[in-house]
Write an enzyme that holds these catalytic residues in place. Structure first.
Site, PDB file in Angstrom:
ATOM      1  N   ARG A   3     -21.001 -12.426 -25.517  1.00 17.07           N
ATOM      2  CA  ARG A   3     -20.971 -11.008 -25.845  1.00 17.07           C
ATOM      3  C   ARG A   3     -21.545 -10.239 -24.657  1.00 17.07           C
ATOM      4  NH1 ARG A   3     -17.850 -12.160 -29.105  1.00 17.07           N
ATOM      5  NH2 ARG A   3     -17.900 -11.825 -31.361  1.00 17.07           N
ATOM      6  N   HIS A  61     -11.526  -9.567 -22.859  1.00 17.57           N
ATOM      7  CA  HIS A  61     -11.989 -10.246 -24.078  1.00 17.57           C
ATOM      8  C   HIS A  61     -10.858 -11.075 -24.723  1.00 17.57           C
ATOM      9  CE1 HIS A  61     -15.180 -10.071 -27.513  1.00 17.57           C
ATOM     10  NE2 HIS A  61     -14.587 -11.254 -27.449  1.00 17.57           N
ATOM     11  N   GLU A 118     -17.279  -2.291 -24.767  1.00 15.38           N
ATOM     12  CA  GLU A 118     -15.819  -2.481 -24.757  1.00 15.38           C
ATOM     13  C   GLU A 118     -15.136  -1.338 -25.509  1.00 15.38           C
ATOM     14  OE1 GLU A 118     -14.918  -6.417 -26.184  1.00 15.38           O
ATOM     15  OE2 GLU A 118     -16.310  -7.321 -24.786  1.00 15.38           O
TER      16      GLU A 118
END
Ligand code: GLV
Length: 336
Positions: free
Chosen positions: A243, A290, A272
């Site tokens: 993360r 991602h 993000e």
């Protein structure tokens, strides 16, 4: 089942692989899906969860106390991700709402992508490709785009759980030596790969490639900050497929800009879909959007696992991947 069908209302926060949607539609009378190809806005989410018995949600949905309260009927939120940092677990537990995740099924796929990032950043793949596409390739050169070998280098794993271990086995095949930092010893890694458990400081100081495999929580937020980066070798590479917020992204951008690290391979970011401007312009960074678990097979398995967890919770069975087990014993619908 048949007489239950019309009563149960389910909401899915984004279209998922069809087998999971089919599974839910076959069981429940009302299965509504976010019609947009984007995450719902906060207001849309607050509205959409009302009067639903269960919600299948994603890591892009912030499931905080307000959303959990708006979900006035919900017994379960099935998160289609292994990480549950997007869900306020304490609030869910207080409200007696079950939360589930999807561990295991994405381990190998995410480990593959981690290796891809390690190789991409050490061998300057994306930079080399940009060079060629920009028409700058004038022929082979003895000093052209030299990278760094990973053979005999030290891979430091921050977190040696499922994904960290799967990365270690792959890296061993490339001739890397392994050290790791984790709260628990991983005897299997120590025996099979001669991995050594080290302190956090030793991990920072000794890693040639440092790869992050911890969940995001209060204790891991900004674990890699300016001070930690300072302790790393100037020749090291930092990889993150966990993360974004485990790293202080602004500190990393500055550190890379100043030449404090040789490179970074990132699949995840603090805010993000935004990425720090200095990372976007850095040739030392390989940046992916991602996609750690993004294969057809794995996304289908994740969606099915989330749908099966949801169904278990809705039908009075203990969901196999229940993250807050305290809610089970308190559940008025529990049958064991
Ligand atoms: C992906 O990032 C996941 O947590 O499943």
């Amino acid at each position: 089942m048949a007489n239950k069908k019309p009563e149960i209302r389910v909401f899915v926060t984004r279209a998922l692989p069809e087998p999971a949607l089919h599974y839910l539609r076959a069981r429940y009378g009302q299965v509504d899906i976010n019609p947009h190809d984007r995450p719902l806005t906060r207001d849309e989410l607050l509205e959409a969860v009302k009067n639903r018995d269960g919600v299948l949600c994603l890591l892009t949905d912030t499931i905080d106390e307000a959303v959990l309260k708006a979900a006035n009927r919900a017994r379960i939120f099935a998160n289609c991700a292994v990480g549950v940092n997007n869900v306020d677990l304490a609030a869910a537990t207080r409200l007696g709402i079950m939360v589930t995740n999807t561990p295991g099924v994405l381990t190998e796929t995410t480990a593959d992508l981690t290796l891809a990032l390690i190789l991409a950043v050490t061998r300057r793949l994306t930079e080399s490709e940009r060079f060629l596409r920009e028409g700058r390739f004038r022929g082979w050169g003895p000093m052209l785009l030299l990278g760094t070998d990973i053979r005999d280098k030290t891979l430091g794993l921050l977190g040696a759980g499922r994904i960290g271990s799967a990365v270690a086995y792959r890296a061993a095949a490339f001739g890397m030596n392994m050290i790791y930092h984790d709260r628990q010893s991983n005897h299997e890694l120590e025996q099979n790969l001669r991995a050594r458990r080290v302190s956090f400081e030793e991990l920072l100081e000794q890693s040639d490639v440092l790869s992050i495999h911890v969940p995001l929580n209060e204790s891991t937020h900004h674990l890699i900050d300016a001070r930690a980066l300072e302790r790393m070798k100037k020749t090291a590479f930092l990889i993150n497929t966990s993360r974004g917020s485990v790293i202080d992204e602004a500190a990393l951008a500055e550190h890379l800009r100043a030449g404090g690290l040789r490179g970074a391979g990132l699949d995840v970011y603090e805010n993000e879909p935004r990425v720090h401007e200095d990372l976007l312009t850095s040739d030392r960074a390989v940046l992916l959007p991602h996609i750690g678990s993004a294969t057809e097979e794995t996304r289908t398995r994740m969606a099915m696992m989330a749908a099966e967890n949801l169904a278990a919770g809705l039908e009075g069975r203990r969901p196999p991947q229940l993250v807050n087990p305290e809610t089970w014993s308190r559940s008025p619908r529990s049958d064991s």
